[in-house]
Design a protein around this motif. Structure first.
Motif, PDB file in Angstrom:
ATOM      1  N   ALA A   1       0.839  -1.198   0.000  1.00 15.69           N
ATOM      2  CA  ALA A   1       0.000   0.000   0.000  1.00 15.69           C
ATOM      3  C   ALA A   1       0.876   1.251   0.000  1.00 15.69           C
ATOM      4  O   ALA A   1       2.064   1.207   0.321  1.00 15.69           O
ATOM      5  CB  ALA A   1      -0.913   0.018   1.227  1.00 15.69           C
ATOM      6  N   ALA A   2       0.268   2.366  -0.364  1.00 19.13           N
ATOM      7  CA  ALA A   2       0.945   3.665  -0.289  1.00 19.13           C
ATOM      8  C   ALA A   2       0.791   4.231   1.120  1.00 19.13           C
ATOM      9  O   ALA A   2      -0.097   3.827   1.881  1.00 19.13           O
ATOM     10  CB  ALA A   2       0.361   4.619  -1.317  1.00 19.13           C
ATOM     11  N   ILE A   3       1.655   5.215   1.443  1.00 16.52           N
ATOM     12  CA  ILE A   3       1.561   5.857   2.744  1.00 16.52           C
ATOM     13  C   ILE A   3       1.776   7.356   2.588  1.00 16.52           C
ATOM     14  O   ILE A   3       2.583   7.794   1.768  1.00 16.52           O
ATOM     15  CB  ILE A   3       2.572   5.257   3.749  1.00 16.52           C
ATOM     16  N   ILE A   4       1.012   8.127   3.367  1.00 11.06           N
ATOM     17  CA  ILE A   4       1.147   9.573   3.419  1.00 11.06           C
ATOM     18  C   ILE A   4       1.923   9.926   4.686  1.00 11.06           C
ATOM     19  O   ILE A   4       1.501   9.588   5.794  1.00 11.06           O
ATOM     20  CB  ILE A   4      -0.222  10.282   3.446  1.00 11.06           C
ATOM     21  N   CYS A   5       3.041  10.606   4.519  1.00 14.00           N
ATOM     22  CA  CYS A   5       3.944  10.943   5.628  1.00 14.00           C
ATOM     23  C   CYS A   5       3.771  12.420   5.971  1.00 14.00           C
ATOM     24  O   CYS A   5       4.133  13.294   5.181  1.00 14.00           O
ATOM     25  CB  CYS A   5       5.392  10.676   5.228  1.00 14.00           C
ATOM     26  N   THR A   6       3.242  12.711   7.150  1.00 10.67           N
ATOM     27  CA  THR A   6       2.897  14.081   7.505  1.00 10.67           C
ATOM     28  C   THR A   6       3.869  14.671   8.519  1.00 10.67           C
ATOM     29  O   THR A   6       4.619  13.965   9.197  1.00 10.67           O
ATOM     30  CB  THR A   6       1.481  14.160   8.103  1.00 10.67           C
ATOM     31  N   HIS A   7       3.795  15.999   8.629  1.00 15.52           N
ATOM     32  CA  HIS A   7       4.574  16.738   9.621  1.00 15.52           C
ATOM     33  C   HIS A   7       3.622  17.295  10.671  1.00 15.52           C
ATOM     34  O   HIS A   7       2.689  18.038  10.349  1.00 15.52           O
ATOM     35  CB  HIS A   7       5.314  17.904   8.965  1.00 15.52           C
ATOM     36  N   THR A   8       3.862  16.945  11.925  1.00 12.29           N
ATOM     37  CA  THR A   8       3.004  17.441  13.005  1.00 12.29           C
ATOM     38  C   THR A   8       3.796  18.074  14.141  1.00 12.29           C
ATOM     39  O   THR A   8       3.206  18.473  15.147  1.00 12.29           O
ATOM     40  CB  THR A   8       2.148  16.300  13.590  1.00 12.29           C
ATOM     41  N   GLY A   9       5.107  18.156  13.994  1.00 11.94           N
ATOM     42  CA  GLY A   9       5.911  18.714  15.071  1.00 11.94           C
ATOM     43  C   GLY A   9       5.962  17.836  16.304  1.00 11.94           C
ATOM     44  O   GLY A   9       6.306  18.306  17.390  1.00 11.94           O
ATOM     45  N   GLY A  10       5.605  16.558  16.146  1.00 16.98           N
ATOM     46  CA  GLY A  10       5.689  15.624  17.258  1.00 16.98           C
ATOM     47  C   GLY A  10       4.531  15.671  18.230  1.00 16.98           C
ATOM     48  O   GLY A  10       4.619  15.100  19.326  1.00 16.98           O
ATOM     49  N   VAL A  11       3.440  16.328  17.872  1.00 15.70           N
ATOM     50  CA  VAL A  11       2.319  16.419  18.805  1.00 15.70           C
ATOM     51  C   VAL A  11       1.615  15.067  18.948  1.00 15.70           C
ATOM     52  O   VAL A  11       1.650  14.221  18.050  1.00 15.70           O
ATOM     53  CB  VAL A  11       1.301  17.495  18.366  1.00 15.70           C
ATOM     54  N   THR A  12       0.984  14.864  20.084  1.00 15.02           N
ATOM     55  CA  THR A  12       0.216  13.654  20.354  1.00 15.02           C
ATOM     56  C   THR A  12      -1.062  13.661  19.519  1.00 15.02           C
ATOM     57  O   THR A  12      -1.698  14.711  19.370  1.00 15.02           O
ATOM     58  CB  THR A  12      -0.143  13.580  21.855  1.00 15.02           C
ATOM     59  N   PRO A  13      -1.458  12.494  18.948  1.00 16.05           N
ATOM     60  CA  PRO A  13      -2.706  12.467  18.184  1.00 16.05           C
ATOM     61  C   PRO A  13      -3.886  13.045  18.946  1.00 16.05           C
ATOM     62  O   PRO A  13      -4.027  12.859  20.151  1.00 16.05           O
ATOM     63  CB  PRO A  13      -2.907  10.966  17.905  1.00 16.05           C
ATOM     64  N   ARG A  14      -4.681  13.807  18.211  1.00 16.80           N
ATOM     65  CA  ARG A  14      -5.926  14.396  18.701  1.00 16.80           C
ATOM     66  C   ARG A  14      -5.695  15.430  19.792  1.00 16.80           C
ATOM     67  O   ARG A  14      -6.517  15.593  20.702  1.00 16.80           O
ATOM     68  CB  ARG A  14      -6.915  13.321  19.158  1.00 16.80           C
ATOM     69  N   THR A  15      -4.591  16.136  19.692  1.00 14.53           N
ATOM     70  CA  THR A  15      -4.366  17.291  20.568  1.00 14.53           C
ATOM     71  C   THR A  15      -4.148  18.516  19.692  1.00 14.53           C
ATOM     72  O   THR A  15      -3.684  18.408  18.563  1.00 14.53           O
ATOM     73  CB  THR A  15      -3.139  17.098  21.478  1.00 14.53           C
TER      74      THR A  15
END
Length: 287
Positions: free
Chosen positions: A134-148
């Motif tokens: 499968a393909a994957i999308i690699c995002t930048h979040t600055g290391g934040v915890t999911p759903r914060t």
């Protein structure tokens, strides 16, 4: 770069519309309009008719809220992916999840793309993508915890951080066995960013495109648009399309959207102005 999203390939001059389909009762934009499975399936039919090449199915809203465990996320998305795959064999199916266990389950039912909006929070997600080609999308979040929500995140250079983190994630996916042509990077507007930072990412998106990795942008009705123009969630289309034109001029390949036809016209116009796409017809002054 030619894109391969699961069983589907696209030439390097193709731009793709990724239509959002929320299997949630509390999404920020549609307020649960596609929470019921049949309503979500109707949404898939609508966006396919409008020309979307990809649907992005999500079972958890990004914002803080009621905790959704793995079992509940699977209940919301796995059987629905199977239903969509059976009905639309030529459609690219993406699933918005950060959990490797969910990724494996949806890929087993026919998902082509794992859209990790949370920047590798589960390090095994790349393995799930590799196991199923499968393909994957690699995002930048600055290391934040999911759903914060981000709070006073500071970067010396937000674009440099986005490039460093997404390309490192891409290389990790490559090392895990994901095909190079199946890896996409995403600066992730609003995720781990304030409005000024999202605007800077938009303004300098060409630097991400210059890495050579295909770039996805998710701009649709985001808070950085609303804050820039002082508009509520239901009144951000024009601002979204303006940001879309900037990203299209820079060369973004995939656009994650609520409004497919409007975005398609803007992207096609911007790519044509940039010289990457011919006009659909051009007879003025020639015939």
């Amino acid at each position: 770069m030619t894109l391969r999203l699961g069983r589907h390939s696209f030439p390097d001059d193709a731009t793709l519309m990724m239509a959002i389909v929320n299997r949630t009762p509390d999404s920020f934009y549609d307020k649960g309009a596609t929470w019921a499975e049949d309503k979500a399936f109707d949404r898939v039919a609508q966006v396919v008719d409008e020309g979307a090449e990809i649907v992005d199915i999500g079972g958890i809203k990004a914002a803080p809220g009621v905790e959704i465990d793995e079992a509940e996320e699977r209940r919301r998305v796995v059987s629905f992916v199977a239903r969509v795959r059976a009905a639309y064999p030529d459609l690219v199916i993406s699933v918005d999840t950060w959990r490797a266990s969910v990724g494996r389950a949806v890929c087993a039912e026919g998902a082509d793309v794992l859209n990790d909006a949370w920047g590798g929070a589960d390090p095994e997600l790349v393995d799930a993508a590799a196991e199923h080609d499968a393909a994957i999308i690699c995002t930048h979040t600055g290391g934040v915890t999911p759903r914060t929500r981000p709070h006073r995140l500071a970067y010396d250079d937000v674009v440099a951080s986005a490039i460093a983190d997404t390309t490192a994630y891409a290389e990790r996916a490559l090392a895990a066995g994901v095909a190079r042509e199946s890896i996409v990077i995403d600066p992730a507007h609003d995720f781990g960013k304030n409005t000024f930072q999202s605007l800077e990412v938009t303004r300098r998106l060409g630097e991400m495109v210059a890495t050579g990795w295909p770039v996805l942008v998710s701009l649709s009705n985001k808070d950085f648009v609303g804050e820039t123009l002082d508009r509520g969630v239901g009144d951000r289309l024009l601002g979204t399309l303006a940001a879309t034109a900037i990203c299209a001029q820079a060369g973004a390949r995939i656009y994650r959207v609520h409004q497919v036809p409007e975005t398609r016209q803007v992207v096609d116009m911007a790519w044509t102005i940039a010289g990457r796409r011919p006009p659909a017809r051009a007879i003025r002054g020639l015939a």
